[in-house]
Every structure is written in C-alpha cells, then in structure tokens.
Enzyme design. Structure first.
Site, PDB file in Angstrom:
ATOM      1  N   HIS A 122      17.538 -34.683  14.765  1.00 45.38           N
ATOM      2  CA  HIS A 122      17.315 -33.407  15.465  1.00 45.38           C
ATOM      3  C   HIS A 122      18.319 -32.333  15.049  1.00 45.38           C
ATOM      4  CE1 HIS A 122      20.146 -35.307  18.504  1.00 45.38           C
ATOM      5  NE2 HIS A 122      20.670 -34.105  18.406  1.00 45.38           N
ATOM      6  N   ASP A 152      16.110 -41.079  15.360  1.00 50.02           N
ATOM      7  CA  ASP A 152      16.924 -39.857  15.387  1.00 50.02           C
ATOM      8  C   ASP A 152      18.057 -39.923  14.367  1.00 50.02           C
ATOM      9  OD1 ASP A 152      17.645 -37.304  16.162  1.00 50.02           O
ATOM     10  OD2 ASP A 152      18.916 -37.978  17.816  1.00 50.02           O
ATOM     11  N   GLY A 233      27.180 -30.008  19.871  1.00 51.75           N
ATOM     12  CA  GLY A 233      27.692 -30.032  18.510  1.00 51.75           C
ATOM     13  C   GLY A 233      28.242 -31.372  18.069  1.00 51.75           C
ATOM     14  N   SER A 235      26.592 -34.037  18.208  1.00 53.35           N
ATOM     15  CA  SER A 235      25.447 -34.801  17.745  1.00 53.35           C
ATOM     16  C   SER A 235      25.563 -35.169  16.282  1.00 53.35           C
ATOM     17  CB  SER A 235      24.177 -33.988  17.960  1.00 53.35           C
ATOM     18  OG  SER A 235      23.054 -34.714  17.591  1.00 53.35           O
ATOM     19  N   LEU A 294      -1.407 -47.221  15.397  1.00 53.39           N
ATOM     20  CA  LEU A 294      -2.617 -47.605  16.117  1.00 53.39           C
ATOM     21  C   LEU A 294      -3.483 -46.362  16.225  1.00 53.39           C
ATOM     22  CD1 LEU A 294      -3.774 -50.108  17.685  1.00 53.39           C
ATOM     23  CD2 LEU A 294      -2.786 -49.075  19.747  1.00 53.39           C
TER      24      LEU A 294
END
Length: 392
Positions: A122, A152, A233, A235, A294
């Site tokens: 992200h 992620d 920040g 992250s 699926l």
C-alpha cells in the site's frame, strides 16, 4: 475453534499504515475504517529538515537497543510515492508525478550494484514513480520489482555504486511474547526519518481479518503484535530484535476507541519474517504471486440478516457460520445464494477464513465444497483457476 478477529474488531478503528485515506468498511453499526498513513504532499513540501541517521532521542548508554539500532538503521530507507502531476522532493530531480506520501522500507539484498528493498504494497499503490531516500539523505529512483496486495508486500530495487548496508532476517517463528523489539522507519515522513521506538512482542500469532486489495474480499492472516509505537509513515519499515535482525515488516495498527469507549493504545502489527522471505523470493523471480481463484464471490454469512437466512436462503437454524455466494462467473458449479460451509472438509467460519483456506490450495486443483442450496446440503467439486490480478 478460534473465532476470527473480525467478530470483535468491528467496533474499533483500524489504521493501516500507508496512504492517507479513510474508507468506511460497510458493516452495520460498526466503526471500522481503513486509514492509509502516507504523508501528504503539504507535509513533505513544508519539511525543511534533512534526513538523518541519528535516532530521535540521544542514547546515553551503550545498551542492546542502541546496538540493534546501529546494525539496522543504515539499511532503513524512506519510500516516496509519486502519482501523476507534480514536483520532486529536490529541485534537481524530475520524477514523473505528484508526491502522495512517504512510507518506509529496508534494504535486504545486494546483487552486484543492485539493491533490493522490501516495503508494504500500500506504500507504492498507484505510483507513477518511486524514490528511495537513504538514511544519509541520498536519493535514488526505484524500480518496482513486484507487489502482492494479499500479503501487503512489495519489492523495489535501486542501483548504487556505493556499498550499501543490507539487513538480515531473523526466524520469526522463534519470536517470543515479551521479547524486546525496535520499530525503525520514517514516522510523519522525511522530517523524522530513521526514528526508532522500542517495545515488546505482545503476541506471536495474532489472527487478523483484513481486506484483500481492492477486491472487496477478506482474508484471515497471522501477524506479530507489538506495543512499539507505530505512526504514519512507519509502514514498510522493519521490526527488529536486539541483534538488529528483521522479525517482521510493520504494516498496521489499531487506534481510536472501542465500542465501550475504551482508548486503544500500543496495538501494532507486523508481517512475520517467515512470510516476508517467502513472498519476496517469489516477487524477485516472477514479479507477482499467482494464487488459485474461484469463479464466484462470497461474503460472510453474518452480513445477512437472520430473518433472510431463514426466509431467503432457507438455512436450517443449526447453520450459523459460512459464506454466501453473491456473484458467479463462467465455468462454476456454484449458484448465487449458495451457502458454503466447508472447503475440502475444513469448516468455513467466515469470509476471511474461507479465502485463507482457498488461497492455500494450488492453482488448477479440484476442491470439494459442502454447501446449502435452497435449504438442502449438497457437495460439489470446483476446479480452481489461477490469477495474480484477482488479488487487486
């Protein structure tokens, strides 16, 4: 049987450390929001401080935390995401796009003059250009090697003639509750680059139910919980042990208040290093992660009112968990309003649990689904497709 965390998570504010947006989760009566925490362009533009390799607080004793910081900090970087239309961080650089925010990352591998960096997916979402700022303030244009919304995680690479420090991964399955850790990164962007916060591992196998990219699906995932302070920040930055080795990549936190008004503090989460090393190796090789698909979309049965579970789905009162098929594609034996209660004999307790079990299968495999259709229990076989784009 463990209940998925979404059963109790819904009254809380969930902060995902990344983009600066707030999205309503859509649960009735809930206060579940997604907050990306990349810094705004205004914050970056107004910052006059030069990135520094010094910790925020001066260390007066040569303790283990200070030693760990010295090991990891040269490998920690700030990752700047540019979207279409603005200026670079510095006048002499001309990346294409507007800076929409900054997260963190860590250099983990060298191949001649090429250095590989892991960060959160992200952090680089929708980027038209990416810059990496080293802890000495040096900037490099980064290339996206690959990314995976499901975990992620994203891998970047830069080229440098200088020898850069690379971090080492610890075995996250050896992490222990109560173990001391440091979170290192760029909270609030470049002005506070190379900041360190100290805490402990609060839990080693915390189950979280999270969105899957932009698909509207959910998945149950296992993360490390820590009370080390994580802010906007951070992250994509590393969570490290006292040897300075990476035990996880910081990804999210809980904040705000509970349904009862209790304040939430010190609840942050990191992707375990065992997951990180597996995913980055595949991203380096293929640029994406292919998973089984699926030809149907399902939502948690709990989203359907009890009265409609009986009147519309014709479910017996004994069926209280599962997922409801709300859309189907071609080549499937499923129908809308089918209720899936098990996959290959594994009980389906929620949408997060269902997709976790599904993605553990091999693409192209045939799986056995136990479903309720018009009130009757039947078993059907489904052949799984394969796609990386299905995760987006």
């Amino acid at each position: 049987m463990k209940q998925p965390i979404s059963k109790w998570l819904r009254p809380f504010l969930l902060a995902i450390i990344g983009l600066g947006l707030a999205l309503g989760a859509g649960y009735a009566g809930a206060r579940l929001y997604l907050h990306a925490v990349l810094e705004s362009q205004t914050t970056l533009a107004d910052s006059t401080m030069t990135p520094t390799s010094q910790p925020v607080s001066a260390v007066t004793t040569d303790d283990s935390a200070a030693a760990a910081y010295r090991v990891i900090s040269p490998a920690v970087v700030t990752v700047v995401n540019y979207t279409a239309g603005s200026q670079a961080l510095y006048p002499y650089q001309q990346p294409s796009g507007q800076s929409s925010g900054a997260g963190s990352g860590v250099i983990y591998k060298r191949d001649d003059k090429t250095y590989f960096i892991v960060t959160n997916e992200h952090v680089i979402t929708d980027a038209t250009a990416i810059e990496v700022v080293l802890n000495d303030g040096t900037t490099h244009t980064a290339t996206l090697v690959g990314d995976d919304p499901l975990t992620d995680l994203a891998v970047l690479k830069i080229t440098s003639d200088s020898a850069l420090t690379t971090a080492q991964f610890a075995a996250s399955n050896a992490a222990a509750t109560g173990q001391s850790v440091l979170a290192v990164g760029s909270p609030l962007g470049l002005a506070f680059a190379a900041s360190a916060t100290k805490g402990v591992i609060s839990a080693t196998e915390r189950q979280m139910t999270l969105p899957v990219g932009n698909t509207g699906k959910e998945i149950q995932t296992t993360v490390l919980q820590t009370d080390a302070a994580i802010n906007s920040g951070n992250s994509g930055g590393p969570l490290v042990d006292m040897a300075g080795q990476i035990v996880g990549i910081n990804s999210m936190k809980l904040s705000g208040t509970s349904g009862g008004g209790a304040t939430i503090e010190g609840m942050s989460f990191a992707i375990p290093s065992a997951t990180v090393t597996e995913i980055v190796a595949q991203l380096e090789k293929d640029g994406e992660i292919e998973r089984p698909t699926l030809a149907a979309t399902a939502i948690d049965l709990s989203r359907i009112a009890r009265s409609q579970q009986r009147s519309v789905l014709a479910l017996p009162a004994s069926v209280t968990e599962g997922v409801v098929v709300v859309a189907v594609g071609s080549g499937t034996n499923l129908q809308t309003q089918d209720v899936i209660v098990s996959l290959n004999g594994e009980p389906v307790t929620s949408a997060g649990n269902f997709y976790q079990t599904l993605y553990a299968q091999k693409p192209g495999a045939t799986v056995k689904l136990t479903i309720y259709r018009a009130g009757k229990q039947v078993t059907i076989n489904e052949t799984l497709g394969t796609s990386a784009e299905a995760m987006r």
